[in-house]
Scaffold this motif. Structure first.
Motif, PDB file in Angstrom:
ATOM      1  N   ALA A 160      38.841 -18.970  -0.957  1.00 40.60           N
ATOM      2  CA  ALA A 160      39.449 -18.063   0.019  1.00 40.60           C
ATOM      3  C   ALA A 160      38.418 -17.538   1.016  1.00 40.60           C
ATOM      4  O   ALA A 160      38.725 -17.357   2.193  1.00 40.60           O
TER       5      ALA A 160
ATOM      6  N   ASP B 189      50.180  -1.665  -8.592  1.00 40.21           N
ATOM      7  CA  ASP B 189      50.951  -2.839  -9.005  1.00 40.21           C
ATOM      8  C   ASP B 189      50.410  -3.458 -10.311  1.00 40.21           C
ATOM      9  O   ASP B 189      50.242  -4.670 -10.418  1.00 40.21           O
TER      10      ASP B 189
ATOM     11  N   GLU C 216      49.253 -11.758 -15.903  1.00 37.90           N
ATOM     12  CA  GLU C 216      49.748 -11.761 -14.519  1.00 37.90           C
ATOM     13  C   GLU C 216      49.030 -12.811 -13.671  1.00 37.90           C
ATOM     14  O   GLU C 216      48.700 -12.536 -12.517  1.00 37.90           O
TER      15      GLU C 216
ATOM     16  N   ASP D 255      50.162 -15.236 -12.298  1.00 34.14           N
ATOM     17  CA  ASP D 255      50.978 -15.630 -11.149  1.00 34.14           C
ATOM     18  C   ASP D 255      50.686 -14.759  -9.919  1.00 34.14           C
ATOM     19  O   ASP D 255      51.018 -15.117  -8.803  1.00 34.14           O
ATOM     20  N   LYS D 256      50.043 -13.619 -10.134  1.00 35.03           N
ATOM     21  CA  LYS D 256      49.753 -12.731  -9.000  1.00 35.03           C
ATOM     22  C   LYS D 256      48.328 -12.903  -8.466  1.00 35.03           C
ATOM     23  O   LYS D 256      47.955 -12.311  -7.459  1.00 35.03           O
ATOM     24  N   THR D 257      47.551 -13.701  -9.170  1.00 37.25           N
ATOM     25  CA  THR D 257      46.120 -13.753  -8.853  1.00 37.25           C
ATOM     26  C   THR D 257      45.833 -14.286  -7.451  1.00 37.25           C
ATOM     27  O   THR D 257      45.068 -13.678  -6.694  1.00 37.25           O
ATOM     28  N   GLU D 258      46.423 -15.413  -7.096  1.00 38.20           N
ATOM     29  CA  GLU D 258      46.074 -16.013  -5.800  1.00 38.20           C
ATOM     30  C   GLU D 258      46.461 -15.105  -4.645  1.00 38.20           C
ATOM     31  O   GLU D 258      45.704 -14.940  -3.688  1.00 38.20           O
ATOM     32  N   GLU D 259      47.648 -14.486  -4.779  1.00 40.34           N
ATOM     33  CA  GLU D 259      48.104 -13.577  -3.722  1.00 40.34           C
ATOM     34  C   GLU D 259      47.166 -12.372  -3.609  1.00 40.34           C
ATOM     35  O   GLU D 259      46.806 -11.933  -2.516  1.00 40.34           O
ATOM     36  N   ARG D 260      46.757 -11.845  -4.756  1.00 43.99           N
ATOM     37  CA  ARG D 260      45.836 -10.702  -4.744  1.00 43.99           C
ATOM     38  C   ARG D 260      44.495 -11.081  -4.099  1.00 43.99           C
ATOM     39  O   ARG D 260      43.935 -10.323  -3.313  1.00 43.99           O
TER      40      ARG D 260
ATOM     41  N   GLU E 210      43.896 -13.465  -1.967  1.00 39.78           N
ATOM     42  CA  GLU E 210      44.067 -13.693  -0.527  1.00 39.78           C
ATOM     43  C   GLU E 210      44.031 -12.364   0.241  1.00 39.78           C
ATOM     44  O   GLU E 210      43.336 -12.223   1.247  1.00 39.78           O
ATOM     45  N   ALA E 211      44.764 -11.378  -0.262  1.00 38.88           N
ATOM     46  CA  ALA E 211      44.811 -10.078   0.423  1.00 38.88           C
ATOM     47  C   ALA E 211      43.463  -9.367   0.332  1.00 38.88           C
ATOM     48  O   ALA E 211      43.012  -8.727   1.291  1.00 38.88           O
ATOM     49  N   TRP E 212      42.799  -9.487  -0.800  1.00 38.54           N
ATOM     50  CA  TRP E 212      41.498  -8.816  -0.985  1.00 38.54           C
ATOM     51  C   TRP E 212      40.441  -9.420  -0.073  1.00 38.54           C
ATOM     52  O   TRP E 212      39.668  -8.702   0.562  1.00 38.54           O
TER      53      TRP E 212
END
Ligand SMILES: Cc1cc2nc3c(=O)[nH]c(=O)nc-3n(C[C@H](O)[C@H](O)[C@H](O)COP(=O)(O)O)c2cc1C
Length: 224
Positions: free
Chosen positions: A78, A179, A204, A206-211, A213-215
């Protein structure tokens, strides 16, 4: 016997064989992979040509069962910069040569005040606290289990955070704690944020990549 010895000597000195050894050794020595890992170039960028590394950022982790390493790889993808390195393989005095650092640890030493990670960080945090990282952006990430160890979620992240903060580094990457399923954590700053990116590959993932990306987008606005 004599013939075998002559053949062995020829094989060891012939060019193709040396090249094969050379290729293999690069694969086996992670420090040689990736353009900007532990030894930032001091050459001016004009002479280096195109490079994915706009600044020399170091990405360091430790792990017991591999999850923090996997996450470090995702962060590297990322960020598009330096490839991650296990802190166990690093001379920590080299950390001062980077423009910024991203550092990550799992928590294994449940409920402990010190040596919370239970990994290689425990051996080097003392040395790191003696470095001068004044003004360098440093971001922390941590892995934990917010259900199984919900009262101690990602506790080790705070130990890294305070150690790097004490060096004068500019701590960035605080992350909203709403969250998540944890009950408590030493990594909470008291303003509704963790001191860094908390990740839970146990419950969780399933939330790692999204987190991430935002971080990473946040880090790029904060000095990376
Ligand atoms: C014995 C044991 C103790 C653990 N203690 C904690 C803990 O105190 N806090 C936490 O958030 N996670 C805790 N965990 C979960 C790990 O931190 C989590 O699985 C992490 O992803 C492991 O990362 P690694 O594979 O990089 O070592 C513990 C797991 C085990 C098996």
């Amino acid at each position: 016997m004599a013939c075998t010895a002559v053949f062995a000597t020829l094989a060891a000195t012939s060019t193709p064989h040396r090249l094969l050894i050379g290729k293999k050794s690069i694969k086996e020595r992670p420090a040689l992979r990736g353009g900007c890992r532990t030894m930032p170039s001091t050459r001016p960028s004009k002479t280096r040509g195109p490079s994915p590394c706009f600044a020399q950022h170091g990405l360091f982790y430790s792990t017991s069962t591999g999850k923090t390493e996997e996450v470090a790889d995702l962060i590297q993808e990322a960020m598009g910069t330096a490839a991650p390195q296990d802190i166990a393989d690093v001379d920590v005095s080299s950390l001062a040569s980077f423009d910024g650092l991203i550092v990550g640890a799992p928590t294994w030493n449940t409920g402990a005040d010190t040596e919370r990670s239970g990994t290689s960080w425990d051996d080097v945090l003392g040395s790191i606290s003696g470095l001068d990282l004044k003004g360098k952006p440093v971001a922390v990430f941590g892995l934990g289990d917010s259900i199984g160890y919900g009262e101690y979620f990602c506790d080790a992240m705070e130990e890294l955070y305070s150690t790097f903060k004490a060096t004068g580094a500019k701590m960035v990457g605080h992350w909203p704690a709403d969250d998540y399923q944890h009950e408590d954590s030493k990594a909470l700053l008291g303003d509704g944020h963790f001191c860094g990116l908390a990740l839970d590959q146990d419950n969780e993932d399933d939330k790692t990549e999204e987190r991430i990306e935002a971080w990473v987008a946040q880090l790029k606005n904060e000095g990376f």
